[in-house]
Design a protein around this motif. Sequence first.
Motif, PDB file in Angstrom:
ATOM      1  N   HIS A  36       0.985  -1.333  -0.046  1.00 55.66           N
ATOM      2  CA  HIS A  36       0.149   0.035  -0.255  1.00 55.66           C
ATOM      3  C   HIS A  36       1.094   1.271  -0.242  1.00 55.66           C
ATOM      4  O   HIS A  36       1.939   0.926   0.284  1.00 55.66           O
ATOM      5  CB  HIS A  36      -0.778   0.079   1.213  1.00 55.66           C
ATOM      6  N   GLY A  37       0.377   2.292  -0.307  1.00 59.67           N
ATOM      7  CA  GLY A  37       1.276   3.548  -0.402  1.00 59.67           C
ATOM      8  C   GLY A  37       2.335   3.559  -1.257  1.00 59.67           C
ATOM      9  O   GLY A  37       2.613   2.617  -1.860  1.00 59.67           O
ATOM     10  N   TRP A  38       3.256   4.520  -0.809  1.00 62.44           N
ATOM     11  CA  TRP A  38       4.609   4.613  -1.719  1.00 62.44           C
ATOM     12  C   TRP A  38       5.720   4.016  -0.948  1.00 62.44           C
ATOM     13  O   TRP A  38       6.857   3.989  -1.370  1.00 62.44           O
ATOM     14  CB  TRP A  38       4.794   5.972  -2.117  1.00 62.44           C
ATOM     15  N   ARG A  39       5.406   3.503   0.163  1.00 61.46           N
ATOM     16  CA  ARG A  39       6.683   3.123   1.034  1.00 61.46           C
ATOM     17  C   ARG A  39       7.517   2.045   0.651  1.00 61.46           C
ATOM     18  O   ARG A  39       8.667   2.025   0.655  1.00 61.46           O
ATOM     19  CB  ARG A  39       6.083   2.794   2.348  1.00 61.46           C
ATOM     20  N   ASP A  43      12.794   5.355  -5.659  1.00 62.07           N
ATOM     21  CA  ASP A  43      12.582   6.653  -5.812  1.00 62.07           C
ATOM     22  C   ASP A  43      12.873   7.236  -7.214  1.00 62.07           C
ATOM     23  O   ASP A  43      12.746   8.332  -7.864  1.00 62.07           O
ATOM     24  CB  ASP A  43      13.450   7.689  -4.821  1.00 62.07           C
ATOM     25  N   PRO A  79      -6.011   3.577  -5.216  1.00 64.52           N
ATOM     26  CA  PRO A  79      -7.147   3.109  -4.783  1.00 64.52           C
ATOM     27  C   PRO A  79      -8.607   3.217  -5.554  1.00 64.52           C
ATOM     28  O   PRO A  79      -8.463   4.168  -6.564  1.00 64.52           O
ATOM     29  CB  PRO A  79      -7.407   3.707  -3.287  1.00 64.52           C
ATOM     30  N   TYR A  81     -11.418   5.042  -5.685  1.00 63.55           N
ATOM     31  CA  TYR A  81     -11.862   6.277  -5.921  1.00 63.55           C
ATOM     32  C   TYR A  81     -10.826   7.195  -6.796  1.00 63.55           C
ATOM     33  O   TYR A  81     -11.209   8.227  -7.952  1.00 63.55           O
ATOM     34  CB  TYR A  81     -12.176   7.234  -4.822  1.00 63.55           C
ATOM     35  N   ARG A 107      11.372  -1.634  -3.886  1.00 64.17           N
ATOM     36  CA  ARG A 107      12.592  -1.403  -3.754  1.00 64.17           C
ATOM     37  C   ARG A 107      13.351  -2.847  -3.653  1.00 64.17           C
ATOM     38  O   ARG A 107      14.552  -2.872  -3.709  1.00 64.17           O
ATOM     39  CB  ARG A 107      12.704  -0.968  -2.137  1.00 64.17           C
ATOM     40  N   TYR A 129      -1.590   9.744 -10.245  1.00 65.47           N
ATOM     41  CA  TYR A 129      -0.931  10.271  -9.237  1.00 65.47           C
ATOM     42  C   TYR A 129      -0.348  11.607  -9.651  1.00 65.47           C
ATOM     43  O   TYR A 129       0.719  11.832  -9.878  1.00 65.47           O
ATOM     44  CB  TYR A 129      -0.030   9.806  -8.316  1.00 65.47           C
ATOM     45  N   GLU A 131      -0.392  14.845  -8.553  1.00 62.35           N
ATOM     46  CA  GLU A 131       0.560  15.288  -7.643  1.00 62.35           C
ATOM     47  C   GLU A 131       1.922  15.084  -7.503  1.00 62.35           C
ATOM     48  O   GLU A 131       2.877  15.628  -7.214  1.00 62.35           O
ATOM     49  CB  GLU A 131      -0.262  15.489  -6.071  1.00 62.35           C
ATOM     50  N   ARG A 132       2.089  13.638  -8.028  1.00 67.89           N
ATOM     51  CA  ARG A 132       3.745  13.211  -7.688  1.00 67.89           C
ATOM     52  C   ARG A 132       4.230  13.250  -9.160  1.00 67.89           C
ATOM     53  O   ARG A 132       5.638  12.861  -9.402  1.00 67.89           O
ATOM     54  CB  ARG A 132       3.461  11.585  -7.441  1.00 67.89           C
TER      55      ARG A 132
ATOM     56  N   PHE B   6       7.419  18.316  -1.462  1.00 65.31           N
ATOM     57  CA  PHE B   6       8.731  17.483  -2.077  1.00 65.31           C
ATOM     58  C   PHE B   6       9.880  17.270  -1.132  1.00 65.31           C
ATOM     59  O   PHE B   6      10.431  16.164  -0.904  1.00 65.31           O
ATOM     60  CB  PHE B   6       9.020  17.965  -3.530  1.00 65.31           C
ATOM     61  N   ARG B  18       9.995   5.360   5.194  1.00 64.85           N
ATOM     62  CA  ARG B  18       9.529   4.575   4.075  1.00 64.85           C
ATOM     63  C   ARG B  18      10.374   3.231   4.008  1.00 64.85           C
ATOM     64  O   ARG B  18      10.218   2.067   3.817  1.00 64.85           O
ATOM     65  CB  ARG B  18       9.842   5.275   2.888  1.00 64.85           C
ATOM     66  N   GLU B  87       4.583  10.602   3.114  1.00 61.04           N
ATOM     67  CA  GLU B  87       3.979  10.623   1.727  1.00 61.04           C
ATOM     68  C   GLU B  87       3.449  11.811   1.580  1.00 61.04           C
ATOM     69  O   GLU B  87       2.328  11.963   1.351  1.00 61.04           O
ATOM     70  CB  GLU B  87       3.112   9.487   1.701  1.00 61.04           C
ATOM     71  N   VAL B  89       3.641  14.424  -0.359  1.00 60.02           N
ATOM     72  CA  VAL B  89       3.291  14.847  -1.784  1.00 60.02           C
ATOM     73  C   VAL B  89       1.698  14.537  -2.090  1.00 60.02           C
ATOM     74  O   VAL B  89       0.916  15.484  -2.332  1.00 60.02           O
ATOM     75  CB  VAL B  89       3.938  14.464  -2.970  1.00 60.02           C
ATOM     76  N   VAL B  90       1.704  13.192  -1.920  1.00 57.60           N
ATOM     77  CA  VAL B  90       0.014  12.877  -2.016  1.00 57.60           C
ATOM     78  C   VAL B  90      -0.838  13.123  -0.878  1.00 57.60           C
ATOM     79  O   VAL B  90      -2.143  13.602  -0.935  1.00 57.60           O
ATOM     80  CB  VAL B  90       0.197  11.151  -1.947  1.00 57.60           C
ATOM     81  N   ALA B  93      -2.193  16.885  -0.801  1.00 59.14           N
ATOM     82  CA  ALA B  93      -3.348  17.019  -1.553  1.00 59.14           C
ATOM     83  C   ALA B  93      -4.625  16.465  -1.427  1.00 59.14           C
ATOM     84  O   ALA B  93      -5.707  16.546  -1.971  1.00 59.14           O
ATOM     85  CB  ALA B  93      -3.215  16.592  -3.156  1.00 59.14           C
ATOM     86  N   ALA B 146      -6.599   7.351   3.577  1.00 56.86           N
ATOM     87  CA  ALA B 146      -6.039   6.440   2.740  1.00 56.86           C
ATOM     88  C   ALA B 146      -6.770   5.741   1.474  1.00 56.86           C
ATOM     89  O   ALA B 146      -6.411   4.994   0.593  1.00 56.86           O
ATOM     90  CB  ALA B 146      -5.975   4.982   3.587  1.00 56.86           C
ATOM     91  N   TYR B 147      -7.921   6.372   1.492  1.00 55.67           N
ATOM     92  CA  TYR B 147      -8.951   5.947   0.341  1.00 55.67           C
ATOM     93  C   TYR B 147      -9.317   6.895  -0.779  1.00 55.67           C
ATOM     94  O   TYR B 147     -10.015   6.659  -1.675  1.00 55.67           O
ATOM     95  CB  TYR B 147     -10.396   5.354   1.011  1.00 55.67           C
ATOM     96  N   TRP B 148      -8.493   8.076  -0.640  1.00 55.65           N
ATOM     97  CA  TRP B 148      -8.727   9.075  -1.510  1.00 55.65           C
ATOM     98  C   TRP B 148      -7.770   8.877  -2.658  1.00 55.65           C
ATOM     99  O   TRP B 148      -6.685   8.746  -2.513  1.00 55.65           O
ATOM    100  CB  TRP B 148      -8.521  10.452  -0.735  1.00 55.65           C
TER     101      TRP B 148
END
Lengths: 136, 148
Positions: A36-39, A43, A79, A81, A107, A129, A131-132, B6, B18, B87, B89-90, B93, B146-148
């Motif tokens: 989940h997420g970017w962890r 990079d 996700p 939405y 990674r 994404y 924004e990224r 960033f 991370r 996280e 950056v994400v 927003a 987490a769901y957006w």
Amino acid sequence: MRRPTTAAALSRRRLLLGGAALAVAATQLRPAAAHHGWRSFGDTPFELSGTVEEVFLGNPHGELAVRADDGVWEVGLGPPYRNRRAGIEEGTIAVGDRVTAIGKRARDPEERAMKTERLIVGERTYDIYPERLRDS
Amino acid sequence: MTALLFWLEGSLLAEAMRQSLWLYPLVNTLHVLAAAALFGAVLLTDLRLLGLGRRLALEPLLALALPTVWAAFAVALPTGLLLFASEAVVHGANPFLRAKLLLLAGAGLNALLFARLRRRGRQPRASGLASLALWLGVLVCGRLIAYW
């Protein structure tokens, strides 16, 4: 003399054994579900092209199986939405489609897994994404 | 603003969040535990203000609940900042995160107002109701990030 608690003790032991078995089974599961997420992604920008073999757009996040030259990749999307906001709906991506996924790869260099910031399906581009995407 | 996000996401601390195998789950767990403790204390106080459990005197209840809330907040705030940074950056927003912060500010103002009213010897139901609604909103928005 019979111990009256034998049955109870037995069922308790069975419960303990069952619990231990479950715990062992849990450690055998592939960690894929933990993406989940970017962890767990690096990079450096990464790009993958291939053919879609599986499409999943549900919770907690969408995922494609994409066959590339070096094998099948797990390509994470957003996700539900977020995917919809990007314009990805049921039917947008079909098995057999050629796709290019731009994002970051896992990674762990052993894993054929990535998470997608921008997905290109045929001629169309979906910014999952945005924004990224500023830096890439 | 974006540049700041960033930068924050690229910071050493965010990188550690991370990269480390145990840091993120640890911080995440602490944040959830703090939220549980905080909301538990708030909930009981609010229910008492709304008229439930009148056998409990309000003052001793507050004497236990308020330090609990502050201690929990002292854990929730830094862990929340770390989770955000990982996280940035994400999350920056994310409308649910913004709503959560607004509701949090509202809950703070409501508590401040309640403290003033209490000094004047009042203990209005409305304070309890507002608190309950605001904190529920904080928790719901927090979970929905987490769901957006």
